[in-house]
Design an enzyme around this catalytic site. Sequence first.
Site, PDB file in Angstrom:
ATOM      1  N   HIS A  74      68.831  28.836  74.013  1.00  0.00           N
ATOM      2  CA  HIS A  74      70.327  28.397  73.786  1.00  0.00           C
ATOM      3  C   HIS A  74      71.162  29.326  73.207  1.00  0.00           C
ATOM      4  CE1 HIS A  74      71.111  24.856  76.035  1.00  0.00           C
ATOM      5  NE2 HIS A  74      70.337  24.106  75.617  1.00  0.00           N
TER       6      HIS A  74
ATOM      7  N   GLU B  20      70.136  22.635  69.417  1.00  0.00           N
ATOM      8  CA  GLU B  20      70.172  24.316  69.309  1.00  0.00           C
ATOM      9  C   GLU B  20      70.957  24.969  68.228  1.00  0.00           C
ATOM     10  OE1 GLU B  20      73.081  23.474  72.966  1.00  0.00           O
ATOM     11  OE2 GLU B  20      71.258  22.400  72.033  1.00  0.00           O
ATOM     12  N   ASN B  21      71.324  24.005  67.309  1.00  0.00           N
ATOM     13  CA  ASN B  21      72.550  24.334  66.289  1.00  0.00           C
ATOM     14  C   ASN B  21      72.162  25.729  66.047  1.00  0.00           C
ATOM     15  OD1 ASN B  21      73.267  21.674  65.839  1.00  0.00           O
ATOM     16  ND2 ASN B  21      71.222  21.713  64.734  1.00  0.00           N
TER      17      ASN B  21
ATOM     18  N   HIS C  87      63.207  26.671  74.579  1.00  0.00           N
ATOM     19  CA  HIS C  87      64.352  26.134  75.273  1.00  0.00           C
ATOM     20  C   HIS C  87      65.412  25.999  74.184  1.00  0.00           C
ATOM     21  CE1 HIS C  87      67.270  23.491  77.947  1.00  0.00           C
ATOM     22  NE2 HIS C  87      67.443  23.126  76.642  1.00  0.00           N
ATOM     23  N   GLU C  88      65.231  25.761  73.017  1.00  0.00           N
ATOM     24  CA  GLU C  88      66.150  25.474  72.003  1.00  0.00           C
ATOM     25  C   GLU C  88      66.630  27.014  71.563  1.00  0.00           C
ATOM     26  OE1 GLU C  88      67.861  22.836  72.084  1.00  0.00           O
ATOM     27  OE2 GLU C  88      66.416  21.703  72.799  1.00  0.00           O
TER      28      GLU C  88
END
Length: 402
Positions: free
Chosen positions: A304, A267-268, A300-301
């Site tokens: 984040h 998730e950067n 999901h990512e």
Amino acid sequence: MDHPKEIFLKDYKKPDYLFDTVDLEFQLGDEKTMVTSKIAVSPGNEGTSSPLALHGCDLKLLSIKINGTELKSDKYTVDPRHLTILTPPAGVFNMEIVTEIYPQLNTSLEGLYRSTGNFCTQCEAEGFRKITYFQDRPDVMAKYTCRIEGDKTLYPVLLSNGNLIEQGDLEGGKHYALWEDPFKKPCYLFALVAGQLECREDSFVTCSGRKVTLRIWTPAQDLPKTSHAMYSLKEAMKWDEEVFGLEYDLDLFNIVVVPDFNMGAMENKSLNVFQSRLVLASPEAATDGDYAAILGVIGHEYFHNWTGNRVTCRDWFQLTLKEGLTVFRDQEFSSDLGCRTVKRIADVSKLRSYQFPQDAGPMAHPIRPLSYIKMDNFYTDEHSLVTLNVDDMVSHGLRKGC
């Protein structure tokens, strides 16, 4: 022989020094990469005079300067895991560190590595220390800029976190890109990707009327397989606004999809990186389950961005908080866009098939252990962390309007 040190929850204390801004410069090369970090340092505790210990692994230190003056070797120590400045100045000061790293030899795939001709990073949980000397811990948050220089033919795409504020050509067939992330983040969310990639571009208009550019980058042959991923991203952004009132906070959101990413997905901040098998799909080969899985992992990512990135962990013992809450959010997202009952059955089936056997075996651990030696062991098949009951979370008001 240098052995890893066991880290205990009971030993946590606030950092003695904080990093306010971090300006990174990468000069990418086939044989070696030069990394320059310029850090504005301030005391974390008033009146502190303790040494400043920086994490580092597999780095070659070329120089270190404090307030523009190069430090003599008796002012610092270096060992395989740390660079320690023995007597830092009082108050606020600037630190510049130049290191040399070898991404093409980095088989750990942590930090910056080079594979199939592309550069890529993976810094969660403790990979940033393989890029430069740093306080590699999630409670040290700073604003970052990142300037990347590389061969224009070999690395036509240069990506990092935040907004692209400048780019151009350099002598010798090189070019550069300068990125700025205006929001503070821990170093594990730093990302860099450079290589020969093409993008699918779209846009999303947020609830406040801002237009966000969306780009999914992948090797050229895989670009046709990214249409469902773009649909999933736009649906996730819309859902997060409508259900949680959370609006995306930058002008650009990048996703990179590469076949040799080691973490599955990451998730950067504003530059999510995915392993190809989790994102690519074509009607000729993908099943309904494949499309549902892509929707969930893209969501999901993206989710984040708030539960993990803007609101992050104090330390890695709190991993369950960011992952557990974000897993809940992606489960709710998939349930709202699909069939809630089918989604719940699928989630429980995965837990019974994969997580329960692990919890009954030698790798079992509580979701917040009291100590660890290697952080990677925290992660399990279900992010170690789908332990929260959905009905309980809804009843506690974790959805907007509840």
